[in-house]
Design an enzyme around this catalytic site. Structure first.
Site, PDB file in Angstrom:
ATOM      1  N   CYS A   5     -11.283   0.820   4.515  1.00 52.27           N
ATOM      2  CA  CYS A   5     -11.096   0.583   3.081  1.00 52.27           C
ATOM      3  C   CYS A   5     -11.644   1.798   2.373  1.00 52.27           C
ATOM      4  CB  CYS A   5     -11.784  -0.715   2.664  1.00 52.27           C
ATOM      5  SG  CYS A   5     -13.539  -0.807   3.131  1.00 52.27           S
ATOM      6  N   ARG A  28      -4.574   2.160  -5.032  1.00 52.27           N
ATOM      7  CA  ARG A  28      -5.508   3.144  -4.485  1.00 52.27           C
ATOM      8  C   ARG A  28      -4.971   3.722  -3.177  1.00 52.27           C
ATOM      9  NH1 ARG A  28     -11.324   1.378  -3.614  1.00 52.27           N
ATOM     10  NH2 ARG A  28     -11.613   3.631  -3.377  1.00 52.27           N
TER      11      ARG A  28
END
Length: 286
Positions: free
Chosen positions: A241, A182
């Site tokens: 995140c 990601r």
């Protein structure tokens, strides 16, 4: 519970010895199925544990610009916890079924509210069962209202403008807790755009764990994190995140390693990428 509180991690065996005195919170959740956490809790939980939902207890409502899991209102969260019976100075133990991902969010939030005696159950629900811990399916009886209230914060966080300004002077190191895939922009399914904040480095939160889902030793974590920090102090680190959840796992690992004081960027990538004017790096498309 001992007179010295647990402030980072607690083992299943330690919790068993002090369960009656602790405020235990089941933070189980699944990002792809918001109903799963409560369903898992209903199927079995640590006796006496309350359930706290990431979306309704541990976050405020997103508006499309402030990330998927904005910080909750501190006074509202404190009032909810007091209504559940939490007392000032009481040992809190947070756990989940996802290697501490969501439990760490509650750990950080309580420190944000000024509550020091809070720890994450190392290994979570799985470790509890492996240690012979009992399982309860019925909802615990309501406790008398506690006196928990907001006190001066024990942690710090930054806003999106702070992170944007840091692109110029790079005084702080931004650490991305998402998976390497990601981070590179591969397989993004949760946010509308893929990639990462320019200058951010990747430290996947699961790298804090051993193969059995428990945290690595404090010494091992310290060695690994110092290699990432280099000459920077923990206070010069911003953790982010996807939405400010798994970044708390990295903060917990740092604190357990004795590297106190790093900051959280609560909005994280989901807030950052909501504005196309902000610079983004997507290695997968380069």
């Amino acid at each position: 519970m001992p007179t010295t509180p647990y402030t980072t991690l607690i083992s299943a065996e330690q919790l068993q010895r002090g369960l009656s005195a602790a405020f235990v919170a089941d933070c189980s959740h699944e990002l792809t199925d918001p109903r799963a956490g409560l369903q898992n809790y209903t199927a079995g939980h640590i006796p006496g544990a309350v359930h706290l939902h990431l979306d309704t207890h541990l976050s405020s409502a997103p508006n499309g610009r402030n990330g998927r899991h904005p910080l909750p209102d501190p006074a509202e969260l404190a009032a909810q916890l007091a209504a559940m019976g939490l007392r000032q100075g009481q040992q809190v133990v947070a756990y989940d079924r996802s290697q501490g991902t969501y439990a760490a969010r509650l750990w950080w939030l309580l420190r944000w509210l000024g509550h020091a005696p809070v720890a994450v159950l190392d290994g979570g629900w799985q470790a509890w069962l492996e240690a012979g811990g009992a399982s309860q399916t019925e909802t615990p009886a309501a406790r008398p209202r506690g006196d928990f209230a907001v006190k001066p914060s024990l942690v710090r966080f930054v806003q999106v403008d702070d992170v944007l300004g840091n692109l110029q002077h790079r005084q702080r190191l931004v650490i991305d807790a998402r998976s390497p895939q990601r981070y590179r922009g591969e397989g993004e399914t949760l946010d509308p755009k893929a990639g990462h904040i320019p200058g951010a480095v990747c430290r996947f939160y699961r790298d804090n764990l051993r193969d059995d889902g428990r945290f690595k030793s404090a010494d091992e974590l310290r060695t690994e994190w110092l290699a990432i920090l280099g000459k920077r102090k923990p206070q010069e680190v911003v953790n982010q995140c996807g939405s400010g959840v798994s970044a708390c796992h990295n903060i917990l690992a740092l604190e357990h390693a004795g590297l106190d004081g790093s900051l959280l960027y609560p909005g994280s990538w989901s807030e950052w990428c909501a504005d196309p004017a902000r610079p983004m790096v997507c290695e997968a498309s380069s």
